[in-house]
Write a protein that holds these residues in place. Structure first.
Motif, mmCIF file in Angstrom:
data_model
loop_
_atom_site.group_PDB
_atom_site.id
_atom_site.type_symbol
_atom_site.label_atom_id
_atom_site.label_comp_id
_atom_site.label_asym_id
_atom_site.label_seq_id
_atom_site.Cartn_x
_atom_site.Cartn_y
_atom_site.Cartn_z
ATOM 1 N N PHE A 20 3.719 9.009 22.153
ATOM 2 C CA PHE A 20 3.278 9.870 23.086
ATOM 3 C C PHE A 20 1.826 10.433 23.089
ATOM 4 N N PRO A 21 1.638 10.760 21.790
ATOM 5 C CA PRO A 21 0.011 11.205 21.394
ATOM 6 C C PRO A 21 -0.997 10.262 22.067
ATOM 7 N N GLY A 22 -0.703 8.977 21.480
ATOM 8 C CA GLY A 22 -1.792 7.880 21.971
ATOM 9 C C GLY A 22 -1.624 7.597 23.571
ATOM 10 N N MET A 23 -0.266 7.621 24.035
ATOM 11 C CA MET A 23 -0.168 7.409 25.490
ATOM 12 C C MET A 23 -0.967 8.556 26.237
ATOM 13 N N ALA A 24 -0.581 9.714 25.925
ATOM 14 C CA ALA A 24 -1.300 11.065 26.349
ATOM 15 C C ALA A 24 -2.787 10.827 26.815
ATOM 16 N N HIS A 25 -3.259 10.346 25.392
ATOM 17 C CA HIS A 25 -4.859 10.296 25.340
ATOM 18 C C HIS A 25 -5.438 9.252 26.457
ATOM 19 N N LYS A 26 -4.552 8.047 26.399
ATOM 20 C CA LYS A 26 -4.998 7.008 27.180
ATOM 21 C C LYS A 26 -4.952 7.301 28.824
ATOM 22 N N TYR A 27 -4.021 8.176 29.093
ATOM 23 C CA TYR A 27 -3.913 8.390 30.380
ATOM 24 C C TYR A 27 -4.376 9.735 30.979
ATOM 25 N N GLY A 28 -5.203 10.153 29.905
ATOM 26 C CA GLY A 28 -6.048 11.588 30.107
ATOM 27 C C GLY A 28 -5.006 12.788 30.447
ATOM 28 N N MET A 29 -4.030 12.857 29.910
ATOM 29 C CA MET A 29 -2.949 14.144 30.094
ATOM 30 C C MET A 29 -3.428 15.121 29.091
ATOM 31 N N ASP A 30 -3.296 16.297 29.984
ATOM 32 C CA ASP A 30 -3.529 17.722 29.155
ATOM 33 C C ASP A 30 -2.134 17.937 28.466
ATOM 34 N N LEU A 31 -2.006 17.644 27.088
ATOM 35 C CA LEU A 31 -0.754 18.121 26.323
ATOM 36 C C LEU A 31 -0.438 19.471 26.358
ATOM 37 N N LEU A 66 0.972 14.061 37.667
ATOM 38 C CA LEU A 66 1.856 15.139 38.050
ATOM 39 C C LEU A 66 1.714 16.247 36.786
ATOM 40 N N VAL A 67 1.934 15.863 35.593
ATOM 41 C CA VAL A 67 1.734 16.824 34.589
ATOM 42 C C VAL A 67 0.547 17.684 34.581
ATOM 43 N N ASN A 68 -0.647 16.958 34.884
ATOM 44 C CA ASN A 68 -1.825 17.738 34.875
ATOM 45 C C ASN A 68 -2.063 18.680 36.124
ATOM 46 N N THR A 69 -1.321 18.477 37.252
ATOM 47 C CA THR A 69 -1.672 19.314 38.554
ATOM 48 C C THR A 69 -0.481 20.069 38.978
ATOM 49 N N ASP A 70 0.791 19.476 38.698
ATOM 50 C CA ASP A 70 1.932 20.201 39.256
ATOM 51 C C ASP A 70 2.633 21.072 38.321
ATOM 52 N N PRO A 71 2.639 22.279 38.666
ATOM 53 C CA PRO A 71 3.403 23.176 37.425
ATOM 54 C C PRO A 71 4.961 23.128 37.729
ATOM 55 N N SER A 72 5.508 22.532 38.775
ATOM 56 C CA SER A 72 6.712 22.429 39.068
ATOM 57 C C SER A 72 7.471 21.408 38.134
ATOM 58 N N VAL A 73 6.709 20.478 37.611
ATOM 59 C CA VAL A 73 7.223 19.319 37.019
ATOM 60 C C VAL A 73 8.275 19.720 35.941
ATOM 61 N N GLY A 74 9.239 19.167 35.671
ATOM 62 C CA GLY A 74 10.181 19.537 34.790
ATOM 63 C C GLY A 74 9.839 18.950 33.342
ATOM 64 N N ALA A 75 10.762 18.912 32.536
ATOM 65 C CA ALA A 75 10.617 18.888 31.009
ATOM 66 C C ALA A 75 10.618 17.162 30.876
ATOM 67 N N THR A 76 9.979 16.949 29.698
ATOM 68 C CA THR A 76 9.857 15.677 29.468
ATOM 69 C C THR A 76 10.749 15.438 28.166
ATOM 70 N N CYS A 77 11.637 14.646 27.895
ATOM 71 C CA CYS A 77 12.465 14.410 26.698
ATOM 72 C C CYS A 77 11.699 13.524 25.903
ATOM 73 N N LEU A 78 11.424 13.507 24.559
ATOM 74 C CA LEU A 78 10.851 12.676 23.716
ATOM 75 C C LEU A 78 11.630 12.525 22.610
ATOM 76 N N GLY A 79 11.785 11.257 21.968
ATOM 77 C CA GLY A 79 12.394 10.592 20.706
ATOM 78 C C GLY A 79 11.490 11.501 19.714
ATOM 79 N N THR A 80 12.199 11.966 18.477
ATOM 80 C CA THR A 80 11.710 12.474 17.330
ATOM 81 C C THR A 80 10.401 11.802 16.869
ATOM 82 N N GLU A 81 10.561 10.317 16.548
ATOM 83 C CA GLU A 81 9.508 9.747 15.964
ATOM 84 C C GLU A 81 8.254 9.181 16.926
ATOM 85 N N PHE A 82 8.793 8.819 18.436
ATOM 86 C CA PHE A 82 7.817 8.702 19.398
ATOM 87 C C PHE A 82 6.936 9.863 19.756
ATOM 88 N N SER A 83 7.386 10.927 19.602
ATOM 89 C CA SER A 83 6.828 12.146 19.937
ATOM 90 C C SER A 83 5.390 12.430 18.870
#
Length: 344
Positions: free
Chosen positions: A217-228, A194-211
């Motif tokens: 999040f950075p490692g998760m995004a890499h694992k799942y092929g997300m465009d940060l 959804l993040v990679n293909t749908d520009p209508s996707v709303g915001a993602t709230c991330l905890g300070t340390e998790f981000s």
């Protein structure tokens, strides 16, 4: 690996300020103060245990009578509860316990332990393996992950991990009910697509340390092929992610899986279908010199760790985060209900 600026004298946010917004402000202020006035934040001796308890199934241990033990924890609900559980258990065993809970951030607690300012704390195997020891690949099996972090941390840093608990407070991503219905996302692969293909996707709230964490999040995004570059991120204190996701300020958010607010706010967990997130079982952590000098400590706490299940800690977390009770009271009452200690 150092993800936040740390100093050798841990700072603590005000224990009486329990609202999420005030805790966030105090955390920022305390960290800034530590950077400027290190000695002003020195709490090496700790404070008094907040509530008094007597022996129960935990009876006085002659070898621990009068031994000063400084107990630490991080600054979120679950960690406060776990820290107080240690304090009440060791108080009942006859030790002279000092309270140094509510330390801001994982790295600050770790630093305090390495430098002898905290003697014992509950920490998480995934945090130890990825954050403290710098490994990139988690070990899927909880017991094997524990054994690996125990062996490596002892060899590298002289730190002892013991008394593994069954509770596994791993990270997860959630969506609110409206977003889940709109997107149909049930897995992290769905979310990434959804993040990679749908520009209508709303915001993602991330905890300070998790981000910023490698196991976040950075490692998760890499694992799942997300465009940060396509992620509309809102960074905030962890406690604020839950209501912000529930009220649709964000469609998605980062959470800890043992937090009672997930169920209470009707948030929908996204399945980690590629198995990215490590196991975060709680275990006791001490310096080897301290553990060797006082082997009775692990013996006292072992029966408690065995009954710290996901359901148990989620329920205790909920009493604080949903009902507004004090972490120390929740920890003491649970210890009394289990017969470990008696209330005074």
């Amino acid at each position: 690996m150092s993800l936040t600026t740390t100093v050798h004298t841990p700072c603590r946010s005000g224990r009486t300020a329990r609202s999420a917004a005030l805790r966030a402000l105090l955390s920022v202020a305390a960290t800034a103060l530590c950077l400027v006035l290190v000695s002003a934040c020195g709490l090496e001796a700790g404070g008094a245990v907040p509530l008094q308890v007597g022996p129960g199934s935990i009876e006085p241990v002659p070898e621990l009578k009068g031994v000063q033990i400084i107990v630490g924890s991080k600054d979120f609900t679950e960690q406060l509860i776990l820290g107080y559980i240690i304090e009440f258990a060791l108080t009942a065993a006859g030790a002279q316990v000092r309270d140094l809970t509510d330390i801001t951030g994982s790295n600050s607690l770790r630093d305090a332990q390495l430098h002898g300012q905290v003697d014992i704390a509950y920490d998480y195997t995934g945090t130890g393996w990825i954050n403290y020891l710098g490994n990139e690949q988690p070990i899927p099996d909880s017991q094997q992950q524990f054994e690996a972090v125990r062996a490596q941390d002892l060899a590298k840093n002289g730190m002892v991990w013991t008394d593994l608990a069954p509770m596994n407070n791993t990270y997860a991503m959630v969506s609110n009910s409206a977003a889940a219905q709109k997107s149909g996302a049930t897995t992290l692969s769905d979310y990434a697509r959804l993040v990679n293909t749908d520009p209508s996707v709303g915001a993602t709230c991330l905890g300070t340390e998790f981000s910023v964490r490698q196991d976040g999040f950075p490692g998760m995004a890499h694992k799942y092929g997300m465009d940060l570059g396509k992620v509309n991120k809102k960074i905030m204190q962890d406690a604020l992610v839950y209501p912000a996701t529930a009220n649709n300020t964000c469609e998605f958010g980062s959470v800890d899986t043992t937090d009672g607010r997930i169920k209470a706010l009707h948030l929908k967990l996204l399945d980690d279908d590629l198995g990215f997130f490590p196991k975060y079982n709680a275990a006791l952590v001490m310096r080897k010199s301290f553990a060797d000098a006082h082997p009775q400590i692990a013996q006292v706490l072992a029966p408690i760790s065995k009954v710290l299940t996901n359901d148990t800690i989620t329920g205790l977390n909920g009493l604080v985060d949903l009902q507004g009770r004090e972490p120390a009271t929740v920890a003491r009452d649970w210890m009394v209900s289990q017969g470990f200690v008696t209330a005074k």
